[in-house]
Design a protein around this motif. Structure first.
Motif, mmCIF file in Angstrom:
data_model
loop_
_atom_site.group_PDB
_atom_site.id
_atom_site.type_symbol
_atom_site.label_atom_id
_atom_site.label_comp_id
_atom_site.label_asym_id
_atom_site.label_seq_id
_atom_site.Cartn_x
_atom_site.Cartn_y
_atom_site.Cartn_z
ATOM 1 N N GLU A 43 16.334 39.336 11.344
ATOM 2 C CA GLU A 43 15.355 40.238 11.938
ATOM 3 C C GLU A 43 13.952 39.994 11.401
ATOM 4 O O GLU A 43 12.967 40.129 12.133
ATOM 5 C CB GLU A 43 15.761 41.685 11.659
ATOM 6 C CG GLU A 43 17.037 42.114 12.368
ATOM 7 C CD GLU A 43 17.517 43.470 11.895
ATOM 8 O OE1 GLU A 43 16.807 44.108 11.075
ATOM 9 O OE2 GLU A 43 18.594 43.904 12.346
ATOM 10 N N ARG A 44 13.846 39.595 10.159
ATOM 11 C CA ARG A 44 12.542 39.434 9.522
ATOM 12 C C ARG A 44 12.075 37.988 9.473
ATOM 13 O O ARG A 44 11.066 37.677 8.844
ATOM 14 C CB ARG A 44 12.595 40.031 8.116
ATOM 15 C CG ARG A 44 12.755 41.548 8.112
ATOM 16 C CD ARG A 44 13.107 42.057 6.728
ATOM 17 N NE ARG A 44 13.141 43.517 6.661
ATOM 18 C CZ ARG A 44 14.131 44.262 7.102
ATOM 19 N NH1 ARG A 44 15.196 43.690 7.663
ATOM 20 N NH2 ARG A 44 14.097 45.575 7.016
ATOM 21 N N THR A 85 27.160 38.372 10.635
ATOM 22 C CA THR A 85 26.455 39.640 10.848
ATOM 23 C C THR A 85 27.342 40.700 11.497
ATOM 24 O O THR A 85 26.834 41.705 12.005
ATOM 25 C CB THR A 85 25.199 39.421 11.708
ATOM 26 O OG1 THR A 85 25.599 38.921 13.000
ATOM 27 C CG2 THR A 85 24.262 38.419 11.068
ATOM 28 N N GLY A 98 21.840 39.713 8.563
ATOM 29 C CA GLY A 98 21.218 40.414 9.681
ATOM 30 C C GLY A 98 19.763 40.744 9.412
ATOM 31 O O GLY A 98 18.882 40.402 10.221
ATOM 32 N N PRO A 99 19.448 41.399 8.284
ATOM 33 C CA PRO A 99 18.042 41.650 7.973
ATOM 34 C C PRO A 99 17.215 40.374 7.845
ATOM 35 O O PRO A 99 16.040 40.357 8.204
ATOM 36 C CB PRO A 99 18.119 42.405 6.639
ATOM 37 C CG PRO A 99 19.452 43.068 6.663
ATOM 38 C CD PRO A 99 20.360 42.108 7.383
ATOM 39 N N SER A 106 14.545 30.976 14.514
ATOM 40 C CA SER A 106 14.033 31.418 15.813
ATOM 41 C C SER A 106 13.396 30.283 16.595
ATOM 42 O O SER A 106 13.160 30.417 17.800
ATOM 43 C CB SER A 106 13.003 32.538 15.614
ATOM 44 O OG SER A 106 11.932 32.089 14.794
ATOM 45 N N GLU A 140 25.667 34.908 14.175
ATOM 46 C CA GLU A 140 25.592 36.149 14.949
ATOM 47 C C GLU A 140 26.963 36.734 15.255
ATOM 48 O O GLU A 140 27.109 37.958 15.364
ATOM 49 C CB GLU A 140 24.815 35.897 16.239
ATOM 50 C CG GLU A 140 23.338 35.573 15.989
ATOM 51 C CD GLU A 140 22.578 35.271 17.269
ATOM 52 O OE1 GLU A 140 23.243 35.089 18.318
ATOM 53 O OE2 GLU A 140 21.340 35.184 17.215
#
Length: 216
Positions: free
Chosen positions: A64-65, A43, A60-61, A18, A39
């Motif tokens: 997200e985390r 995913t 994917g998880p 990120s 992406e």
């Protein structure tokens, strides 16, 4: 950037994916290409995968985390000693990555190193084979990715899930579905059973038993 981990041998900086917008310009393009591939491919479902669901159900998880860390080797073409230094750094760093809220999120941790100047993919395979046992013994997996990587998928042998737009080396936690990648050597099977033996499904236990019986 909020967090940076620097390899003591390689000097590579790993950051949460990120944070790549704030990384140096000479790294940003490669890391952005990595993120786009994650992406748009890892995913997402794929008609050639051979099963339902996304290519990698864990990525994917992990995104997200905030459990995915990335780094980039820039400035010169990688040689085998440089790759060894990177893998040794990954081995040391992986257990120290933030674990998230609890054990259910810590298993999503992954660290990826992009090698944009590397054009000799044989040395990636060589280093992968040299170090795989060390990672497996600790309950983790070392993965090699590069354009045209011939490693077949589990459900469709014609599918090439490790063929990526950039060469890279990645580390993640071993998961129960990894058994086919570990059936080649007794010590890998032993590491797998040490990690999962008490929690395998009936189907997974049968697959392991069938494999061992075939070796007798």
């Amino acid at each position: 950037m909020s967090e940076t981990i620097v390899g003591r041998r390689s000097g590579i900086r790993w950051i949460p994916i990120s944070d790549i917008e704030g990384c140096p310009p000479n790294e940003h393009g490669s890391l952005e290409s990595l993120r786009m591939w994650i992406e748009s491919f890892l995913t997402q479902p794929n008609p050639d995968l051979g099963r339902t669901g996304n290519v990698c159900p864990f990525t994917g998880p992990a995104l997200e985390r905030g459990m995915l860390w990335v780094g980039c080797m820039r400035g010169h073409r990688a040689d085998i000693d440089a790759l060894r230094g990177i893998v040794r750094d990954e081995f040391d760093i992986y257990p120290t990555l933030p674990a998230g809220r609890d054990a259910s999120t810590s298993v999503l941790r992954a660290i990826i190193t992009v090698l944009p100047e590397d054009t000799d993919y044989r040395i990636i395979d060589d280093v992968h084979q040299e170090f795989k046992s060390r990672f497996v013994d600790r309950g983790t997996m070392l993965g090699q990715f590069y354009p045209g990587c011939p490693q077949p998928g589990l459900w469709n042998k014609e599918f090439r899930p490790l063929s990526a737009p950039l060469p890279m080396l990645a580390v993640r936690t071993m998961v129960p579905s990894d058994f086919p990648f570990l059936a080649e050597r007794p010590e890998w099977i032993d590491a797998y059973l040490r990690k999962f033996g008490s929690q395998l499904s009936a189907h997974a236990r049968a697959a392991v038993a069938d494999h061992l019986a075939a070796k007798l």
